[in-house]
Scaffold this motif. Structure first.
Motif, mmCIF file in Angstrom:
data_model
loop_
_atom_site.group_PDB
_atom_site.id
_atom_site.type_symbol
_atom_site.label_atom_id
_atom_site.label_comp_id
_atom_site.label_asym_id
_atom_site.label_seq_id
_atom_site.Cartn_x
_atom_site.Cartn_y
_atom_site.Cartn_z
ATOM 1 N N UNK A 200 0.881 -1.246 -0.123
ATOM 2 C CA UNK A 200 0.064 -0.097 0.006
ATOM 3 C C UNK A 200 0.793 1.255 0.067
ATOM 4 N N UNK A 201 1.958 1.340 0.811
ATOM 5 C CA UNK A 201 2.780 2.273 0.834
ATOM 6 C C UNK A 201 3.478 2.700 -0.386
ATOM 7 N N UNK A 202 4.273 1.602 -1.061
ATOM 8 C CA UNK A 202 5.067 1.708 -2.078
ATOM 9 C C UNK A 202 4.294 1.967 -3.061
ATOM 10 N N UNK A 203 2.777 1.515 -3.262
ATOM 11 C CA UNK A 203 2.160 1.922 -4.678
ATOM 12 C C UNK A 203 1.983 3.286 -4.889
ATOM 13 N N UNK A 204 2.043 4.279 -3.779
ATOM 14 C CA UNK A 204 1.832 5.604 -4.137
ATOM 15 C C UNK A 204 3.122 6.203 -4.456
ATOM 16 N N UNK A 205 4.333 5.391 -4.521
ATOM 17 C CA UNK A 205 5.391 6.002 -4.824
ATOM 18 C C UNK A 205 6.115 5.770 -6.099
ATOM 19 N N UNK A 206 5.463 4.684 -6.855
ATOM 20 C CA UNK A 206 5.987 4.221 -8.034
ATOM 21 C C UNK A 206 5.190 4.290 -9.210
ATOM 22 N N UNK A 207 5.614 4.202 -10.391
ATOM 23 C CA UNK A 207 4.844 4.325 -11.576
ATOM 24 C C UNK A 207 4.239 3.006 -11.958
ATOM 25 N N UNK A 208 4.631 1.974 -11.405
ATOM 26 C CA UNK A 208 4.011 0.670 -11.741
ATOM 27 C C UNK A 208 4.563 -0.193 -10.640
ATOM 28 N N UNK A 209 3.641 -1.390 -10.311
ATOM 29 C CA UNK A 209 4.267 -2.281 -9.358
ATOM 30 C C UNK A 209 3.992 -3.669 -9.814
ATOM 31 N N UNK A 210 5.022 -4.304 -9.835
ATOM 32 C CA UNK A 210 5.065 -5.768 -10.125
ATOM 33 C C UNK A 210 4.876 -6.768 -8.975
ATOM 34 N N UNK A 211 4.067 -7.535 -8.924
ATOM 35 C CA UNK A 211 3.559 -8.488 -7.859
ATOM 36 C C UNK A 211 4.212 -9.696 -8.410
ATOM 37 N N UNK A 212 5.241 -10.367 -7.371
ATOM 38 C CA UNK A 212 5.633 -11.809 -7.876
ATOM 39 C C UNK A 212 5.249 -12.916 -6.771
ATOM 40 N N UNK A 213 4.758 -13.824 -7.380
ATOM 41 C CA UNK A 213 4.330 -14.926 -6.583
ATOM 42 C C UNK A 213 3.326 -16.014 -7.570
ATOM 43 N N UNK A 214 3.103 -17.071 -7.109
ATOM 44 C CA UNK A 214 2.365 -18.293 -7.569
ATOM 45 C C UNK A 214 0.910 -17.776 -7.734
ATOM 46 N N UNK A 215 0.507 -18.012 -9.182
ATOM 47 C CA UNK A 215 -0.858 -17.585 -9.125
ATOM 48 C C UNK A 215 -1.776 -18.456 -8.438
ATOM 49 N N UNK A 216 -1.360 -19.590 -7.783
ATOM 50 C CA UNK A 216 -2.124 -20.447 -6.710
ATOM 51 C C UNK A 216 -1.939 -19.645 -5.423
ATOM 52 N N UNK A 217 -1.194 -18.573 -4.969
ATOM 53 C CA UNK A 217 -1.078 -18.159 -3.816
ATOM 54 C C UNK A 217 -2.059 -17.192 -3.458
ATOM 55 N N UNK A 234 -0.576 -2.387 -12.072
ATOM 56 C CA UNK A 234 0.119 -3.452 -11.302
ATOM 57 C C UNK A 234 0.156 -4.634 -12.377
ATOM 58 N N UNK A 235 1.075 -5.468 -12.047
ATOM 59 C CA UNK A 235 1.247 -6.739 -12.904
ATOM 60 C C UNK A 235 1.617 -7.878 -11.866
ATOM 61 N N UNK A 236 1.032 -8.969 -12.244
ATOM 62 C CA UNK A 236 1.137 -10.069 -11.429
ATOM 63 C C UNK A 236 2.032 -11.208 -12.131
ATOM 64 N N UNK A 237 3.211 -11.392 -11.890
ATOM 65 C CA UNK A 237 4.033 -12.550 -12.858
ATOM 66 C C UNK A 237 4.589 -13.609 -11.858
ATOM 67 N N UNK A 238 4.760 -14.836 -12.275
ATOM 68 C CA UNK A 238 5.259 -15.881 -11.341
ATOM 69 C C UNK A 238 6.640 -15.862 -11.361
ATOM 70 N N UNK A 239 7.252 -15.500 -12.601
ATOM 71 C CA UNK A 239 8.886 -15.320 -12.630
ATOM 72 C C UNK A 239 9.226 -14.352 -13.660
ATOM 73 N N UNK A 240 10.589 -13.970 -13.656
ATOM 74 C CA UNK A 240 11.180 -12.729 -14.426
ATOM 75 C C UNK A 240 10.665 -12.995 -16.130
ATOM 76 N N UNK A 241 10.689 -14.178 -16.569
ATOM 77 C CA UNK A 241 10.418 -14.151 -18.111
ATOM 78 C C UNK A 241 8.762 -13.945 -18.398
ATOM 79 N N UNK A 242 7.952 -13.545 -17.414
ATOM 80 C CA UNK A 242 6.583 -13.049 -17.798
ATOM 81 C C UNK A 242 6.656 -11.579 -17.848
ATOM 82 N N UNK A 259 4.822 -12.232 -2.632
ATOM 83 C CA UNK A 259 3.950 -13.017 -1.809
ATOM 84 C C UNK A 259 4.924 -13.668 -0.680
ATOM 85 N N UNK A 260 4.013 -14.330 0.489
ATOM 86 C CA UNK A 260 5.052 -14.660 1.478
ATOM 87 C C UNK A 260 5.513 -16.052 1.288
#
Lengths: 275, 275
Positions: A200-217, A234-242, A259-260
């Protein structure tokens, strides 16, 4: 392009502990069974499979007298009993915070509370927790689901460890009007709350946010929704190649949050890919 | 001019019961003492004084071996003990709902909860309730007052019986973030909630609303604030002769609502005055 990583982010205490326990068991036994993915991250699971982890769908598929890893989400007491009955050597990776939620589910229902569990009824953590309930219960995704129950004398409330605290607050507030007495055990894990606040804090300071973690998480999904709600792309990827080059272009500062259940090596790969 | 009376409104179960008990005692004994106003309605108190009620400021002023009436708001255990010590014949008019709040105050604090009491610390009901607390506590008027306490392991919450449920809901919601475990006994009396809802419903159907009840009555004050919040012009009177002709003029329909300590005869006088 500037890259900023959320703080704190990534592996939580419970998942770190589970992976360490699993790796020690793999080194000692060579082969270890686990019912369902030990953590909701396909890349990390593959790494462990390469070391001897065997993921099975169901406890029926496990041969007798084998080492069996209980993942961070925990299992219900009847699955535990069936494993013991077939001589399994149980290696317990249940997160201590999930263990607490399981204990409170049992305690509140024994104390006569109608148990309301905030969470996703299809999530393994919730399935495990429900095994400890000794009375009537309802799994809810938010306050609106409370309408399903009539006025009740005593309502006990617990939460899946990865839910948003704001949803629990709304639910508890609603329950005040539905029961004479309510008892709430805030079983949301601090790591979850802190990771959500960091996004929440970070989102307001950047131009885009990448969330990395399993799509089943589940917890990664919540981080993604929080990022989306901020209005920042915002973009959700599992790994860098996405990573999507078009999405990145023109953005001066990019935030990364994980993700945790996302291991550090996947976060590092993502940072490298963005240099 | 059309006059509509809120439903339900006026004397609640607890106050009716207290007045009946008091009248029986006056008939039997001729003279009965009471510490403070037995109910927060000056006109009704005067009627009882005329029958032999003696209102004193403090239990010190009561001679030994006299009949003493405990009003609906209740008293603390130490005042009760001092009365017993001087041989008072105690006539207990404590409202059963207030008694419940006193019991829960004791029970929650014995169970190790830090007790948060929603209410007005100067109100006799709260003073009585606090006498039952056996551990640390805080009296709050709303969620903002929770900031005064640090993160606490277990918070117990009860309410003065005449508080607004929406305020309790906000408080409980806030407490979820301040404690690992919270236990709430919703000690708000249904009569209070129902009378407040009746005012809320009525206010939108009338051109003006008259609230009748003692200016020292907390629950009457809340009805008045609810009426004001509706945007409908609102007037607070203790009796019919305080009606303002200019305020009434030009209003087609007037609503009447009465506090839980306002006797029926005062409501009837008001209706008569508006014919």
């Amino acid at each position: 392009m500037k890259v900023v990583v959320a703080e704190p982010t990534g592996l939580c205490f419970g998942v770190k502990r589970a992976i360490r326990t699993m790796e020690e068991a793999l080194e000692e036994k060579g082969r270890v069974f686990c019912i369902g993915s030990p953590i909701h991250n396909p890349q990390e699971v593959q790494r462990l499979v390469d070391k001897g982890l065997v993921v099975v769908e169901d406890d029926d598929r496990i041969p007798p007298d084998e080492p069996v890893f209980v993942r961070a989400h925990g299992i219900s007491p009847d699955v535990h009993q069936r494993l013991q009955d077939k001589g399994a050597r149980i290696i317990d990776g249940t997160c201590p915070f999930v263990r607490k939620a399981q204990e409170m589910a049992g305690r509140l229902s024994r104390e006569g509370y109608y148990l309301v569990v905030l969470g996703d009824e299809n999530h393994p953590e919730i399935k495990g927790i429900l095994g400890y309930v000794e009375g009537p219960y309802l799994v809810v995704s938010g306050k609106k689901d409370l309408r399903a129950i009539d006025k009740i004398d005593k309502i006990g409330i617990i939460s899946q460890t990865t839910q948003q605290e704001s949803t629990l607050k709304e639910l508890v507030s609603e329950a005040v009007g539905s029961a004479r007495e309510i008892k709430v055990s805030n079983t949301i894990c601090r790591a979850t709350v802190e990771r959500q606040e960091a996004v929440r804090r970070l989102a307001y300071k950047v131009d885009g946010i990448v969330i990395i973690g399993g799509h089943n998480s589940a917890n990664t999904g919540k981080l993604f929704r929080i990022a989306q709600e901020s209005g920042t792309p915002a973009l959700w990827v599992e790994q860098a190649d996405q990573l999507d080059g078009r999405w990145l272009s023109g953005k001066g500062t990019i935030g990364i949050a994980a993700g945790a259940s996302t291991p550090d090596w996947l976060i590092k790969q993502l940072q490298q890919a963005m240099l």
